[in-house]
Design a protein around this motif. Structure first.
Motif, PDB file in Angstrom:
ATOM      1  N   UNK A 183     -23.551 -65.721 -18.839  1.00  6.58           N
ATOM      2  CA  UNK A 183     -22.770 -65.188 -17.731  1.00  6.58           C
ATOM      3  C   UNK A 183     -21.410 -64.737 -18.250  1.00  6.58           C
ATOM      4  N   UNK A 184     -20.994 -63.561 -17.816  1.00 12.90           N
ATOM      5  CA  UNK A 184     -19.708 -63.008 -18.256  1.00 12.90           C
ATOM      6  C   UNK A 184     -19.205 -62.035 -17.196  1.00 12.90           C
ATOM      7  N   UNK A 185     -17.962 -61.662 -17.319  1.00 12.42           N
ATOM      8  CA  UNK A 185     -17.401 -60.668 -16.409  1.00 12.42           C
ATOM      9  C   UNK A 185     -16.641 -59.631 -17.218  1.00 12.42           C
ATOM     10  N   UNK A 186     -16.580 -58.441 -16.675  1.00 13.94           N
ATOM     11  CA  UNK A 186     -15.746 -57.405 -17.279  1.00 13.94           C
ATOM     12  C   UNK A 186     -15.250 -56.497 -16.167  1.00 13.94           C
ATOM     13  N   UNK A 256     -14.134 -53.757  -8.686  1.00  9.20           N
ATOM     14  CA  UNK A 256     -14.139 -53.257 -10.061  1.00  9.20           C
ATOM     15  C   UNK A 256     -14.604 -54.297 -11.065  1.00  9.20           C
ATOM     16  N   UNK A 257     -14.545 -55.582 -10.693  1.00  7.36           N
ATOM     17  CA  UNK A 257     -14.976 -56.628 -11.612  1.00  7.36           C
ATOM     18  C   UNK A 257     -16.475 -56.868 -11.470  1.00  7.36           C
ATOM     19  N   UNK A 258     -17.184 -56.710 -12.575  1.00  3.14           N
ATOM     20  CA  UNK A 258     -18.625 -56.959 -12.618  1.00  3.14           C
ATOM     21  C   UNK A 258     -18.866 -58.390 -13.100  1.00  3.14           C
ATOM     22  N   UNK A 259     -19.590 -59.171 -12.328  1.00  7.79           N
ATOM     23  CA  UNK A 259     -19.980 -60.521 -12.699  1.00  7.79           C
ATOM     24  C   UNK A 259     -21.442 -60.457 -13.119  1.00  7.79           C
TER      25      UNK A 259
END
Length: 265
Positions: A183-186, A256-259
Motif C-alpha cells: 500500500x502506498x500513496x502518491x 489528487x492523492x491516489x491511495x
C-alpha cells in the motif's frame, strides 16, 4: 532531526487532533506525547491547513485497514512517529519491521518509553536511510524474502526523486514473495495549481522539506512488473468511512492523492 523527520511531528500533531474527536477514524496513543514533547523542547510545529487533519485521518484509516488483512510479515517504510505496532489488533505471530532514519527512531523510542507502550506484535526497528542499502539491513534484521509481506509506504514517495523512487519499487518487488501486498500513496500533478495544495507545500517547505513532483506513475510501474493494483481516492473513502470531507475542502485537491493497494499473485 532532518527536515523530512520534522514533518513527522506535523503529521503526529494532526493525529493527535483526530484522537480528540468522538467520531475519530483512528486513535494514536503516541501522538499526544509527540506534541507534548515538541512543546516542552520548544520545537515549533506549523499549524495544519484547514481540512488537513481530516484528510490525514482518512489516509491513516486506509493504511490501518490494509494492514488488517495480512500477511503476518509487515514492513513499514518511513515509519515516522506512527504507533501502529502498538495500536492495531495484530494476529498472533505478526512480525513488524519499522524502517526510518536513525535519529527519528531514537526520538520515537524515548517517547515510547515515556508513555509506557507495549507492542501488540513482534516489533523490529531498522535504523536506515531508505536511499541507502536498506534491503541488506532489513534481511540482517530477520526479514524473510520467501514469506509473503505486507508493505506500506505512507506519505513517502512524494519526497523521493525519480531514481530513488524506482530503486525503492525495484527493491520491494525483488524482496516480495507471491502473496505479498503493498500500500502506498502518491500525488497527481493535476492539483499543483490549487491554493490548498500550495499552502500545504509552503508549510512543508517551512520545515526544510520538499515534495518532488510525481513524473512517472508508480501504480503503472507495478502493474508492468506483475502486481495487480487498485486505486482509491480520499473523498470517496471518507464517504465510505462514514465521515465525508467538510464542504469547505477543495474536492479537486483532495482527489489528487491516489491511495493504492498492490497485490503480487
Amino acid at each position: 532531526m532532518q527536515a523530512v523527520s520534522r514533518t513527522a511531528l506535523w503529521v503526529a500533531s494532526m493525529r493527535a487532533t483526530e484522537a480528540s474527536r468522538p467520531d475519530r477514524l483512528h486513535d494514536d496513543p503516541l501522538a499526544a506525547a509527540v506534541v507534548a514533547s515538541a512543546m516542552a523542547s520548544e520545537q515549533s510545529i506549523p499549524p495544519a491547513p484547514p481540512g488537513a487533519a481530516e484528510f490525514m485521518a482518512v489516509r491513516t484509516r486506509f493504511y490501518d485497514d490494509f494492514l488488517g488483512s495480512g500477511p503476518l510479515q509487515v514492513v513499514v517504510l518511513a515509519a515516522g512517529l506512527d504507533a501502529r505496532a502498538f495500536r492495531l489488533p495484530w494476529p498472533s505471530g505478526t512480525r513488524l519491521f519499522e524502517l526510518d532514519l536513525p535519529e527519528l527512531l531514537a526520538y520515537k523510542a524515548s517517547l515510547i518509553d515515556s508513555v509506557g507502550l507495549e507492542a501488540g506484535c513482534s516489533r523490529v526497528v531498522v535504523p536506515i536511510d531508505l536511499r541507502d542499502d536498506w534491503a541488506t539491513a532489513l534481511v540482517a534484521a530477520g526479514f524473510s524474502s520467501s514469506s509473503p509481506t505486507a508493505w506500506i509506504a505512507e506519505g513517502l514517495l512524494q519526497y523521493l526523486s525519480e531514481p530513488d523512487k524506482k530503486r525503492l519499487l525495484d527493491t520491494i518487488s525483488g524482496l516480495s514473495a507471491p502473496g505479498s501486498r503493498f500500500a502506498f500513496d502518491h500525488m497527481d500533478t493535476s492539483a499543483d495549481d490549487r491554493e490548498s495544495v500550495a499552502d500545504a507545500l509552503d508549510r512543508i517547505r517551512s520545515m526544510g522539506a520538499e515534495f518532488v513532483a510525481t513524473v512517472s506513475d508508480p501504480a503503472g510501474w507495478l502493474t508492468a512488473h506483475g502486481w495487480s493494483v487498485a486505486v482509491d481516492r480520499v473523498p470517496a473513502l471518507a464517504v465510505e468511512y462514514g465521515r465525508p470531507l467538510p464542504d469547505f475542502m477543495d474536492p479537486a485537491a483532495s482527489n489528487a492523492t491516489a491511495l493504492c493497494t498492490a497485490t503480487l499473485p
